[in-house]
Design a protein around this motif. Structure first.
Motif, PDB file in Angstrom:
ATOM      1  N   ALA A 115     -50.817 -55.249   0.851  1.00  0.00           N
ATOM      2  CA  ALA A 115     -51.978 -55.083   1.329  1.00  0.00           C
ATOM      3  C   ALA A 115     -51.996 -54.422   2.526  1.00  0.00           C
ATOM      4  CB  ALA A 115     -53.169 -55.853   0.436  1.00  0.00           C
ATOM      5  N   THR A 116     -53.241 -54.082   3.539  1.00  0.00           N
ATOM      6  CA  THR A 116     -53.351 -53.858   4.424  1.00  0.00           C
ATOM      7  C   THR A 116     -54.121 -55.004   5.527  1.00  0.00           C
ATOM      8  OG1 THR A 116     -52.741 -51.384   3.940  1.00  0.00           O
ATOM      9  CG2 THR A 116     -53.887 -52.319   6.730  1.00  0.00           C
ATOM     10  N   MET A 117     -53.369 -55.265   6.546  1.00  0.00           N
ATOM     11  CA  MET A 117     -54.335 -56.888   6.821  1.00  0.00           C
ATOM     12  C   MET A 117     -54.921 -56.496   7.927  1.00  0.00           C
ATOM     13  SD  MET A 117     -54.921 -59.341   9.308  1.00  0.00           S
ATOM     14  CE  MET A 117     -53.791 -58.933  10.559  1.00  0.00           C
ATOM     15  N   TYR A 118     -56.211 -56.329   8.002  1.00  0.00           N
ATOM     16  CA  TYR A 118     -57.334 -56.484   9.348  1.00  0.00           C
ATOM     17  C   TYR A 118     -58.035 -57.682  10.048  1.00  0.00           C
ATOM     18  CZ  TYR A 118     -57.986 -51.429   7.654  1.00  0.00           C
ATOM     19  OH  TYR A 118     -57.741 -50.380   6.691  1.00  0.00           O
ATOM     20  N   THR A 119     -58.156 -57.456  11.565  1.00  0.00           N
ATOM     21  CA  THR A 119     -58.631 -58.091  12.514  1.00  0.00           C
ATOM     22  C   THR A 119     -60.042 -58.394  11.921  1.00  0.00           C
ATOM     23  OG1 THR A 119     -58.842 -57.216  14.180  1.00  0.00           O
ATOM     24  CG2 THR A 119     -57.247 -58.789  14.022  1.00  0.00           C
ATOM     25  N   ALA A 120     -61.129 -59.246  11.729  1.00  0.00           N
ATOM     26  CA  ALA A 120     -62.495 -59.188  11.903  1.00  0.00           C
ATOM     27  C   ALA A 120     -63.128 -58.178  12.844  1.00  0.00           C
ATOM     28  CB  ALA A 120     -63.166 -60.794  12.554  1.00  0.00           C
ATOM     29  N   GLU A 121     -62.754 -58.004  14.075  1.00  0.00           N
ATOM     30  CA  GLU A 121     -62.752 -57.219  14.623  1.00  0.00           C
ATOM     31  C   GLU A 121     -63.144 -55.318  14.042  1.00  0.00           C
ATOM     32  OE1 GLU A 121     -61.166 -59.043  15.262  1.00  0.00           O
ATOM     33  OE2 GLU A 121     -62.623 -60.761  17.065  1.00  0.00           O
ATOM     34  N   GLN A 122     -61.303 -55.194  13.642  1.00  0.00           N
ATOM     35  CA  GLN A 122     -61.146 -53.994  12.863  1.00  0.00           C
ATOM     36  C   GLN A 122     -62.000 -53.803  11.858  1.00  0.00           C
ATOM     37  OE1 GLN A 122     -56.698 -55.154  12.850  1.00  0.00           O
ATOM     38  NE2 GLN A 122     -56.325 -53.931  14.528  1.00  0.00           N
ATOM     39  N   PHE A 123     -61.571 -54.702  10.573  1.00  0.00           N
ATOM     40  CA  PHE A 123     -62.244 -54.954   9.610  1.00  0.00           C
ATOM     41  C   PHE A 123     -64.384 -54.628   9.756  1.00  0.00           C
ATOM     42  CE2 PHE A 123     -64.136 -56.207   5.340  1.00  0.00           C
ATOM     43  CZ  PHE A 123     -63.133 -55.417   4.921  1.00  0.00           C
ATOM     44  N   ALA A 124     -64.585 -54.575  10.436  1.00  0.00           N
ATOM     45  CA  ALA A 124     -65.905 -54.733  10.921  1.00  0.00           C
ATOM     46  C   ALA A 124     -65.977 -53.138  10.997  1.00  0.00           C
ATOM     47  CB  ALA A 124     -66.442 -55.753  11.649  1.00  0.00           C
ATOM     48  N   SER A 125     -64.879 -52.961  11.821  1.00  0.00           N
ATOM     49  CA  SER A 125     -65.278 -51.542  12.535  1.00  0.00           C
ATOM     50  C   SER A 125     -65.107 -50.668  11.395  1.00  0.00           C
ATOM     51  CB  SER A 125     -64.269 -51.269  13.973  1.00  0.00           C
ATOM     52  OG  SER A 125     -63.657 -49.913  14.063  1.00  0.00           O
ATOM     53  N   MET A 126     -64.114 -50.481  10.690  1.00  0.00           N
ATOM     54  CA  MET A 126     -63.966 -49.918   9.063  1.00  0.00           C
ATOM     55  C   MET A 126     -65.449 -50.342   8.278  1.00  0.00           C
ATOM     56  SD  MET A 126     -62.800 -49.992   6.017  1.00  0.00           S
ATOM     57  CE  MET A 126     -62.153 -51.261   5.465  1.00  0.00           C
ATOM     58  N   LEU A 127     -66.078 -51.077   7.923  1.00  0.00           N
ATOM     59  CA  LEU A 127     -67.063 -51.033   7.303  1.00  0.00           C
ATOM     60  C   LEU A 127     -67.686 -49.995   8.437  1.00  0.00           C
ATOM     61  CD1 LEU A 127     -66.935 -54.228   5.893  1.00  0.00           C
ATOM     62  CD2 LEU A 127     -66.177 -52.597   4.701  1.00  0.00           C
ATOM     63  N   ARG A 128     -68.204 -50.260   9.244  1.00  0.00           N
ATOM     64  CA  ARG A 128     -68.876 -49.170   9.686  1.00  0.00           C
ATOM     65  C   ARG A 128     -68.519 -47.825   9.702  1.00  0.00           C
ATOM     66  NH1 ARG A 128     -73.630 -49.897  12.883  1.00  0.00           N
ATOM     67  NH2 ARG A 128     -73.246 -52.504  12.791  1.00  0.00           N
ATOM     68  N   LYS A 129     -68.115 -47.659  10.080  1.00  0.00           N
ATOM     69  CA  LYS A 129     -67.372 -46.201   9.827  1.00  0.00           C
ATOM     70  C   LYS A 129     -67.364 -45.546   8.385  1.00  0.00           C
ATOM     71  CE  LYS A 129     -63.977 -45.740  13.611  1.00  0.00           C
ATOM     72  NZ  LYS A 129     -62.350 -45.765  14.494  1.00  0.00           N
ATOM     73  N   LYS A 130     -67.002 -46.937   8.043  1.00  0.00           N
ATOM     74  CA  LYS A 130     -66.945 -45.787   6.325  1.00  0.00           C
ATOM     75  C   LYS A 130     -68.927 -45.830   5.648  1.00  0.00           C
ATOM     76  CE  LYS A 130     -66.308 -47.664   1.208  1.00  0.00           C
ATOM     77  NZ  LYS A 130     -65.960 -49.320   0.788  1.00  0.00           N
ATOM     78  N   TRP A 131     -69.231 -46.489   6.374  1.00  0.00           N
ATOM     79  CA  TRP A 131     -70.899 -46.994   6.004  1.00  0.00           C
ATOM     80  C   TRP A 131     -71.731 -45.013   7.072  1.00  0.00           C
ATOM     81  CZ3 TRP A 131     -75.063 -49.903   9.209  1.00  0.00           C
ATOM     82  CH2 TRP A 131     -76.100 -49.585   8.612  1.00  0.00           C
ATOM     83  N   ASP A 132     -71.170 -45.507   7.824  1.00  0.00           N
ATOM     84  CA  ASP A 132     -71.731 -43.731   8.257  1.00  0.00           C
ATOM     85  C   ASP A 132     -71.216 -42.265   8.281  1.00  0.00           C
ATOM     86  OD1 ASP A 132     -72.924 -44.694  11.061  1.00  0.00           O
ATOM     87  OD2 ASP A 132     -70.452 -45.041  12.188  1.00  0.00           O
ATOM     88  N   TRP A 133     -69.688 -42.213   7.160  1.00  0.00           N
ATOM     89  CA  TRP A 133     -69.869 -41.640   7.030  1.00  0.00           C
ATOM     90  C   TRP A 133     -69.250 -41.795   5.089  1.00  0.00           C
ATOM     91  CZ3 TRP A 133     -67.059 -37.299   9.418  1.00  0.00           C
ATOM     92  CH2 TRP A 133     -67.188 -37.130  10.255  1.00  0.00           C
ATOM     93  N   LEU A 134     -69.716 -42.478   3.778  1.00  0.00           N
ATOM     94  CA  LEU A 134     -69.573 -41.866   3.474  1.00  0.00           C
ATOM     95  C   LEU A 134     -71.320 -42.484   2.778  1.00  0.00           C
ATOM     96  CD1 LEU A 134     -65.767 -43.107   2.329  1.00  0.00           C
ATOM     97  CD2 LEU A 134     -66.699 -41.405   1.918  1.00  0.00           C
ATOM     98  N   GLY A 135     -71.912 -43.552   2.950  1.00  0.00           N
ATOM     99  CA  GLY A 135     -72.417 -44.202   3.190  1.00  0.00           C
ATOM    100  C   GLY A 135     -74.186 -43.903   3.899  1.00  0.00           C
TER     101      GLY A 135
END
Length: 195
Positions: A115-135
């Protein structure tokens, strides 16, 4: 003699249908023959999300979320081409994730990979980008939790958060508990607010 028009270097796609249409228009209406257009230069294309990304947070993370929440409250409806105003709880959830100090795990599609590990900051950033692009049209917390924050879009595997001691929990359950805890803490008020 070739039936289809010849494609010359630097010319755009010119199909036999385009050439036939141009000849028919020229003979029927006395219009001049239209040549195939030059291909536009293929400049380096950069894909952009459908909404502007917020500026990076300055100072504390709470101030940024509070400012964004105040902006959403001041302007309840979005203009043309803008995302409808999102529930401030989504921003609160992203702030909770970013400031949690936890590690987040995204399972690999292939069971033989790690599995890929993310820090809290990286994960929040990934979720925001996912939200911007897909949601882009997701503005309520529950659909955001289901479609953006709980599982991978590509593999549909559940995101996990690592607690002290290395125990992993599903992301959604942990985030819902943290949001509820933050609401009760806000309702009780902080110790410096009380006399």
């Amino acid at each position: 003699m070739r039936r289809s028009p010849r494609r010359e270097r630097g010319r755009g796609p010119c199909t036999w249908q385009t050439a036939r249409l141009a000849l028919a228009l020229a003979s029927a209406g006395g219009l001049s023959l239209v040549a195939c257009e030059d291909e536009p230069e293929q400049a380096e294309r950069r894909l952009e999300p459908m909404r502007e990304l917020p500026p990076p947070p300055e100072g504390s993370a709470g101030a940024s979320a509070a400012t964004q929440g105040a902006d959403a409250a001041a302007s309840p409806s979005a203009g043309p081409g803008e995302r409808p105003r999102a529930d401030p709880e989504i921003e609160r959830a992203l702030t909770l994730i970013r400031t949690s100090g936890r590690r987040f795990w995204v399972p690999a599609e292939d069971p033989e990979e790690d599995a890929t590990m993310y820090t809290a900051e990286q994960f929040a950033s990934m979720l925001r980008k996912k939200w911007d692009w897909l949601g882009y049209d997701i503005v309520a917390l529950d659909p955001w939790l289901n479609d953006i924050a709980s599982r991978s879009f590509k593999s549909n595997l559940v995101y996990q958060v690592e607690l002290e001691g290395g125990r992993l929990l599903p992301m959604r359950g942990w985030l819902e508990r943290e949001l509820a805890r933050a609401q009760t803490d806000d309702a009780a008020g902080s110790p410096e607010d009380q006399p």
